[in-house]
Design an enzyme around this catalytic site. Structure first.
Site, PDB file in Angstrom:
ATOM      1  N   GLY A 134      89.371 -76.734   4.228  1.00  0.00           N
ATOM      2  CA  GLY A 134      89.177 -75.994   5.090  1.00  0.00           C
ATOM      3  C   GLY A 134      89.506 -77.073   6.544  1.00  0.00           C
ATOM      4  O   GLY A 134      89.384 -77.723   6.511  1.00  0.00           O
TER       5      GLY A 134
ATOM      6  N   LYS B 122      76.423 -54.301   7.795  1.00  0.00           N
ATOM      7  CA  LYS B 122      77.508 -54.917   8.194  1.00  0.00           C
ATOM      8  C   LYS B 122      78.900 -53.369   7.792  1.00  0.00           C
ATOM      9  O   LYS B 122      78.710 -52.241   7.643  1.00  0.00           O
ATOM     10  CB  LYS B 122      78.958 -55.311   6.380  1.00  0.00           C
ATOM     11  CG  LYS B 122      80.008 -55.971   6.721  1.00  0.00           C
ATOM     12  CD  LYS B 122      78.868 -57.449   6.863  1.00  0.00           C
ATOM     13  CE  LYS B 122      79.881 -58.579   6.962  1.00  0.00           C
ATOM     14  NZ  LYS B 122      79.690 -60.144   7.604  1.00  0.00           N
TER      15      LYS B 122
ATOM     16  N   GLY C 191      88.976 -75.245   9.719  1.00  0.00           N
ATOM     17  CA  GLY C 191      88.628 -74.092  11.019  1.00  0.00           C
ATOM     18  C   GLY C 191      87.400 -74.567  11.587  1.00  0.00           C
ATOM     19  O   GLY C 191      87.015 -74.873  12.123  1.00  0.00           O
ATOM     20  N   ASN C 192      87.055 -73.150  12.048  1.00  0.00           N
ATOM     21  CA  ASN C 192      85.904 -72.679  13.002  1.00  0.00           C
ATOM     22  C   ASN C 192      84.813 -73.846  12.679  1.00  0.00           C
ATOM     23  O   ASN C 192      83.772 -74.889  13.135  1.00  0.00           O
ATOM     24  CB  ASN C 192      85.209 -71.712  13.810  1.00  0.00           C
ATOM     25  CG  ASN C 192      83.877 -71.694  14.013  1.00  0.00           C
ATOM     26  OD1 ASN C 192      83.039 -71.290  13.638  1.00  0.00           O
ATOM     27  ND2 ASN C 192      83.701 -72.022  15.394  1.00  0.00           N
TER      28      ASN C 192
HETATM   29  P1  NAD Z   1      88.903 -70.044  10.240  1.00  0.00           P
HETATM   30  O1  NAD Z   1      89.790 -68.984   9.609  1.00  0.00           O
HETATM   31  O2  NAD Z   1      88.314 -70.535  11.868  1.00  0.00           O
HETATM   32  O3  NAD Z   1      89.872 -71.363   9.127  1.00  0.00           O
HETATM   33  C1  NAD Z   1      89.643 -71.459   8.095  1.00  0.00           C
HETATM   34  C2  NAD Z   1      90.697 -72.131   7.692  1.00  0.00           C
HETATM   35  O4  NAD Z   1      90.838 -72.166   6.332  1.00  0.00           O
HETATM   36  C3  NAD Z   1      91.497 -72.428   9.099  1.00  0.00           C
HETATM   37  O5  NAD Z   1      92.002 -74.214   8.945  1.00  0.00           O
HETATM   38  C4  NAD Z   1      92.613 -72.617   7.509  1.00  0.00           C
HETATM   39  O6  NAD Z   1      94.435 -73.315   7.309  1.00  0.00           O
HETATM   40  C5  NAD Z   1      91.897 -72.966   6.201  1.00  0.00           C
HETATM   41  N1  NAD Z   1      92.289 -71.761   5.110  1.00  0.00           N
HETATM   42  C6  NAD Z   1      93.112 -70.443   4.725  1.00  0.00           C
HETATM   43  N2  NAD Z   1      93.783 -70.891   3.399  1.00  0.00           N
HETATM   44  C7  NAD Z   1      93.659 -71.991   3.145  1.00  0.00           C
HETATM   45  C8  NAD Z   1      93.248 -72.692   0.897  1.00  0.00           C
HETATM   46  N3  NAD Z   1      93.444 -71.627   0.150  1.00  0.00           N
HETATM   47  N4  NAD Z   1      93.707 -73.802   1.251  1.00  0.00           N
HETATM   48  C9  NAD Z   1      93.214 -74.459   1.797  1.00  0.00           C
HETATM   49  N5  NAD Z   1      92.194 -74.124   3.517  1.00  0.00           N
HETATM   50  C10 NAD Z   1      92.957 -72.932   3.678  1.00  0.00           C
HETATM   51  O7  NAD Z   1      87.296 -69.701   9.587  1.00  0.00           O
HETATM   52  P2  NAD Z   1      86.295 -70.419   9.947  1.00  0.00           P
HETATM   53  O8  NAD Z   1      85.469 -69.548  10.408  1.00  0.00           O
HETATM   54  O9  NAD Z   1      86.248 -71.612   9.569  1.00  0.00           O
HETATM   55  O10 NAD Z   1      85.740 -69.572   8.506  1.00  0.00           O
HETATM   56  C11 NAD Z   1      85.642 -70.415   7.294  1.00  0.00           C
HETATM   57  C12 NAD Z   1      85.084 -70.186   5.960  1.00  0.00           C
HETATM   58  O11 NAD Z   1      83.762 -69.812   5.804  1.00  0.00           O
HETATM   59  C13 NAD Z   1      84.607 -68.483   5.588  1.00  0.00           C
HETATM   60  O12 NAD Z   1      84.732 -67.996   4.123  1.00  0.00           O
HETATM   61  C14 NAD Z   1      83.977 -67.700   6.523  1.00  0.00           C
HETATM   62  O13 NAD Z   1      83.885 -66.375   5.811  1.00  0.00           O
HETATM   63  C15 NAD Z   1      82.510 -68.555   6.196  1.00  0.00           C
HETATM   64  N6  NAD Z   1      81.839 -68.306   7.691  1.00  0.00           N
HETATM   65  C16 NAD Z   1      82.409 -68.788   9.278  1.00  0.00           C
HETATM   66  C17 NAD Z   1      81.403 -68.138   9.778  1.00  0.00           C
HETATM   67  C18 NAD Z   1      81.413 -68.559  11.133  1.00  0.00           C
HETATM   68  O14 NAD Z   1      80.047 -68.367  11.713  1.00  0.00           O
HETATM   69  N7  NAD Z   1      82.707 -68.757  12.020  1.00  0.00           N
HETATM   70  C19 NAD Z   1      80.112 -67.940   9.298  1.00  0.00           C
HETATM   71  C20 NAD Z   1      79.798 -67.710   8.147  1.00  0.00           C
HETATM   72  C21 NAD Z   1      80.943 -68.148   7.313  1.00  0.00           C
END
Ligand code: NAD
Length: 428
Positions: free
Chosen positions: A219, A107, A221-222
């Site tokens: 959530g 990391k 997001g992605n």
């Molecule tokens: P993102 O930024 O695309 O989406 C995050 C979502 O969480 C958004 O909809 C945001 O509005 C919501 N959110 C933020 N704070 C919040 C709260 N207090 N209550 C409710 N919703 C809330 O992020 P992502 O890429 O979807 O990642 C989400 C999680 O998955 C993170 O923990 C990230 O570390 C983990 N993750 C992501 C990936 C990846 O490939 N994207 C891989 C492994 C782990």
């Protein structure tokens, strides 16, 4: 990032110590795996747009590379600490090992806030980071990727700097590149789909048909969006999602008992995963408080937003109907909540297994980049399904045989694989 009251590295070491004890690992193996094998701390001087020079602090931590080159993201954050980077590097080692891809854990980070940097200044930070560690990273030693507040453009600047220093093309140096510049198709879907591949297998094991289940997701997001897409395709119904509202600086839950309609909901969602409240109401959603996602009367909970969301305080609000928690986010469950879920017999698909689809697809990107031959999306997603399913089956079989909680079984598999590689190499 520094989090009040707890140190992620100490937590990661504590988790490791417990499994090391369970496995009866010898002292040298424990001493080796409790700490990163190497770390680099450096200064990145950057000429700012106003002509002044600012010096940023950068890190790269390589936790273990006994199974293959280190793999892990680079974070830009004003509160970054080396201990957080160490913990995340260690978790990457376990994540790569549990899905059995030939990579270790790393990391990186830079203490900076990209919101306050121009594009040119961000480019200079990226190029400066690579200049400091170019000798110590690369396709056969350590392969970075995007993470918090870094994106495909940052990766491309880093790749360009690396190729300039090394001479020649080395697209396998870094992943998360734009698709037309060596990125992999399917990466956008990979983490969310991976969560659902494991969920599908868990439902099969529990003899539950996906079409008879409902889920609530934290959530949007992605990860959440693609998890919802595939779960819905399997026949499941998502009745609630929650997200952060930037304007109100709080979170809300959006409920539609007939099931959320993904495409329509995405059309009123911004690129940060925030849903427009007014438009959601017009589409028939009930707007509930942010914590309501966890209280829904559903079969499956998918925390896919942030760390530390299922806590000792709200775990008691989880409906009796909930049978499975599939952790899309990293570290969404605090240790006390985890103990309560274990006690209640709720089936856990732990984060570093459930969300490993992202790193697995990054591994595919690296393979494709090294070959300079790129696969169709179906091929990528098919291979992802195979990897995630076999990882899930190995963990669940061990959990069943040794009567372990799924999180513990996943740690046992991951740590034994890494310990074995260190022994096989004659390191310990
Ligand atoms: P993102 O930024 O695309 O989406 C995050 C979502 O969480 C958004 O909809 C945001 O509005 C919501 N959110 C933020 N704070 C919040 C709260 N207090 N209550 C409710 N919703 C809330 O992020 P992502 O890429 O979807 O990642 C989400 C999680 O998955 C993170 O923990 C990230 O570390 C983990 N993750 C992501 C990936 C990846 O490939 N994207 C891989 C492994 C782990």
């Amino acid at each position: 990032m520094a989090d009040k009251g707890f140190n992620s590295f100490q937590i990661a070491q504590h988790q490791f110590d417990q499994v090391a004890e369970y496995l009866g690992l010898d002292q040298p193996t424990r001493d080796l795996l409790r700490y990163p094998i190497r770390e680099y701390h450096f200064a990145i001087p950057v000429r700012m747009d106003d002509g002044s020079v600012r010096v940023f602090r950068g890190f790269r931590v390589q936790h273990n590379d006994s199974r293959g080159p280190c793999k892990g993201g680079i974070r830009f954050h004003p509160q970054e600490t080396v201990d957080t980077v160490r913990a995340l590097a260690m978790w990457m080692t376990w994540k790569c090992a549990v899905v059995d891809i030939p990579l270790g854990g790393g990391k990186g980070g830079v203490i900076c806030d990209p919101h306050n940097l121009s594009s040119r200044e961000q480019e200079s930070v990226c190029r400066g980071w690579v200049r400091q560690v170019a000798k110590n990273v690369g396709p056969i030693s350590d392969v970075p990727a995007p993470d918090v507040m870094t994106n495909a453009q940052h990766m491309l600047w880093m790749l360009d700097e690396f190729e300039t220093i090394r001479g020649g093309h080395h697209p396998g140096f870094i992943t998360g590149k734009p698709v037309n510049m060596g990125g992999s198709l399917g990466r956008t879907e990979a983490t969310g789909y991976g969560v659902v591949f494991t969920l599908r297998e868990a439902l099969r094991e529990l003899n539950i048909r996906p079409q008879d289940t409902e889920a609530s997701v934290q959530g949007f997001g992605n990860v959440a969006q693609y998890a919802i897409q595939l779960y819905t395709q399997l026949g499941g119904r998502v009745v609630a999602v929650s997200c952060w509202d930037q304007q109100d600086q709080t979170s809300y839950t959006f409920r539609r008992k007939d099931g959320v309609e993904l495409d329509r909901l995405m059309s009123i969602t911004d690129r940060f995963g925030g849903i427009n409240k007014g438009k959601a109401k017009e589409l028939g959603y009930e707007i509930l408080d942010g914590g309501a996602w966890i209280e829904q009367d559903v079969d499956v909970l998918i925390p896919a937003a942030l760390e530390n969301q299922v806590t000792g305080e709200n775990v008691g609000k989880i409906s009796k109907r909930v049978k499975i928690v599939a952790e899309g986010a990293n570290g969404p469950t605090t240790p006390d909540a985890d103990a309560a879920l274990k006690e209640r017999g709720i089936f856990m698909i732990p984060d570093f297994l459930a969300n490993a689809g992202g790193v697995t697809c990054s591994y595919f990107e690296q393979v494709q980049s090294n070959m300079n031959y790129f696969w169709e999306k179906d091929e990528v997603l098919g291979k992802l399904d195979v990897k995630m399913t076999s990882a899930y089956l190995a963990v669940s079989e061990l959990a069943r045989k040794q009567k372990l909680y799924m999180r513990d079984a996943a740690y046992v598999i991951a740590i034994s694989r890494v310990a074995q590689a260190c022994r096989d190499r004659g390191w310990v």
